[in-house]
Design a protein around this motif. Sequence first.
Motif, PDB file in Angstrom:
ATOM      1  N   SER A 429       0.928  -1.235   0.061  1.00  0.00           N
ATOM      2  CA  SER A 429      -0.105   0.025  -0.041  1.00  0.00           C
ATOM      3  C   SER A 429       0.774   1.339  -0.084  1.00  0.00           C
ATOM      4  N   LYS A 430       0.570   2.283  -0.170  1.00  0.00           N
ATOM      5  CA  LYS A 430       0.889   3.719  -0.115  1.00  0.00           C
ATOM      6  C   LYS A 430       1.801   3.510   1.212  1.00  0.00           C
ATOM      7  N   LYS A 431       1.245   3.279   2.047  1.00  0.00           N
ATOM      8  CA  LYS A 431       1.987   3.317   3.556  1.00  0.00           C
ATOM      9  C   LYS A 431       2.851   2.311   3.789  1.00  0.00           C
ATOM     10  N   SER A 432       3.158   1.410   2.969  1.00  0.00           N
ATOM     11  CA  SER A 432       4.305   0.349   3.057  1.00  0.00           C
ATOM     12  C   SER A 432       5.560   1.283   3.262  1.00  0.00           C
ATOM     13  N   ALA A 433       6.521   0.464   4.128  1.00  0.00           N
ATOM     14  CA  ALA A 433       7.781   0.982   4.338  1.00  0.00           C
ATOM     15  C   ALA A 433       8.382   0.727   3.250  1.00  0.00           C
ATOM     16  N   ARG A 434       9.712   1.739   3.161  1.00  0.00           N
ATOM     17  CA  ARG A 434      10.572   1.826   1.887  1.00  0.00           C
ATOM     18  C   ARG A 434      11.469   0.362   2.002  1.00  0.00           C
ATOM     19  N   GLY A 435      11.397  -0.454   1.101  1.00  0.00           N
ATOM     20  CA  GLY A 435      11.941  -1.649   1.002  1.00  0.00           C
ATOM     21  C   GLY A 435      11.224  -2.944   1.347  1.00  0.00           C
ATOM     22  N   SER A 436      10.022  -2.734   1.531  1.00  0.00           N
ATOM     23  CA  SER A 436       8.930  -3.623   1.581  1.00  0.00           C
ATOM     24  C   SER A 436       8.827  -4.598   0.272  1.00  0.00           C
TER      25      SER A 436
END
Length: 641
Positions: A429-436
């Motif tokens: 999702s747009k709120k996923s952490a960078r590197g997910s």
Amino acid sequence: MARYSGEQALQMVLDSEEEFTFSSEEEHDSDDERLYFEERLDPAEDTVSDENVDPSLSHSPAILTKRARSNTGDNEKENVDPSLSHSPAIPTKRAPSNTGGNEKDYSPNESAPKPLAKKAKTNIQTSNRHSALSWKTDNDTDMVPQTLRFLPAREPGPQLRPADEHTPKSLFKMFFSEDAVSTLCQNTNAQAARAVSKGCRYKWTDISIGEMYRYIGLLFYMAMVKMSSISDYWRQDSLFSVPFPATIMSRDRYRTISWNVHMSHPDEDKENDRKRGTADHDSLFRVKPLMDTIRLACKANYHPKRNLAVDERMVACKANTGMRQYMKAKPTKWGFKLFVLADSSNGYTVEFSVYTGKNNFPTGHGLSYDAVTSLLDCKVLGSGYHLYMDNFYTSPKLLRDLFAMKFGGCGTYRDNRKDCPRNAANSLSKKSARGSIRWIRDGALVFVKWMDTREVSVCSTIHAAYSGDTVQRRVKSQGTWRTKTIPCPAPVTAYNQHMGGVDLSDQLIQYYTTQHKTMKWYRKIFLHFLDIAATNAFIIHKDLYGNMTHKEFIEQLIAELFGMSSQKAAPKRTKSDHVPVPAAELTSDARNNATAGRRNCMLCKVQLGKRQDTPWKCQECDVYLCLQLKRNCFQKWHTDV
């Protein structure tokens, strides 16, 4: 049609050559075609949706080796090929076939429910299969399919005997052989005779093979020495003149050759023009003879290494032909569009085809599918190659078919493309952490989503979803920038490393391109053939010897095309006043000539702190210096200074 006969090396792949054919159409610009390529949509591969595509599905800036390309714009409809439109008995739009077979147009007297029901059932089964597959994370283990063995048809690299000496001109002539240039001269002479018979008022003498090579050398010379116009190369001004071109040929001779250079016979051109609007008309007739020779030479003289890249290339041209295309995402927006297969390791152009602007899908799988498969020849290449492509070409259907042909595939993809997973459970999702990382394995094909500055979607039949690779990113935390290490999927790492093959090829071509303004569209393609030949020849020379820069290679090629020595000219002897002279005038007593007027050597006094008398001094510097067999202070003084 006059054909260009290649050397014996070209015949190695002649029997296995598969020509890229096109259907005919009126040579007029089409607004639909311009819109089609501006959006880079494929009606046989992309699903039609009334909703705007999420910008996050476009090419990610995190993939640094590729230029960003836009998806569909707002309130713009996708172009659909007329062959896919509904028949009177089917009021709704027929879905593209998943099986890849030829679709049948039903007449009003025929009933269509059964085929539609079959297609609906197939789509439902595909949807159910993807729904059953859930997105997994980087903590889950991915089972990689069996690795394809790399079995090239020939040893990768230049297909030349190492014992032979290869100069820039000899390598260039493997692409522009004397047989090809001979046919080029014949067609040029025929075109000039036709122009003179129509009343053109200029003198013409038939061009020979040697003069044609010198003309080509002038084109490369103008690529090295840039002037604002062609006439400036023959200016007689003492300040801004360039004297060398006039020693090769006169300005009027250069112009008449440029006006009449022709790759096909003009009489056969006339016959082809009469067929315009029919299925027998060939839009590439004026360039096809030489184009076939260049394509065969590219494959015969060099065998690519394992990693290949497919992409588009634009040849700048604004001629009013039906082949002209517009691509706003490219640096060259107007021109001819070429599909190019290049070696990712060095940018060598392995194969190419010119797009003629006709929406023709012979296999029923779409333009992107046909563009890739037409560039690959298993008999010539072998098997086990890895092919990298961007989201215009990538589709599950293409990658599975390539895998069945023993070609691995990897590329970014669009989420709205047919047969791609659309399961939102546990997805990014747009709120996923960078590197997910999220991934789904469907047989040999793995779909991977990765969050960088925005979501990146990649699918591959080569790699595992995640193999422990990491990348570094600059992030801002509490007002300060710091470097952070984040995980990166294996397909993304490989894509960034190998996708730039065509971009590297374009870069090498643009350094010393022969392209300039011309009135004839086919001459623009002729100049591009010269660029391909010179660039590929340089890559082969670098692979063989590696002792020459690109600039030095082009300079030596120009000299050899002019029939001049490639050796550097001896430096001119210049007059110098720094010569040793006696410190005192010579006397009649020869015994005193070596002792009279002796002074301290300046260098011995400064550096050694010793007193060394010498009868010699520098005429210009007026400094006393030793000049002996074992101590040459005169030379050392002027070297250090």
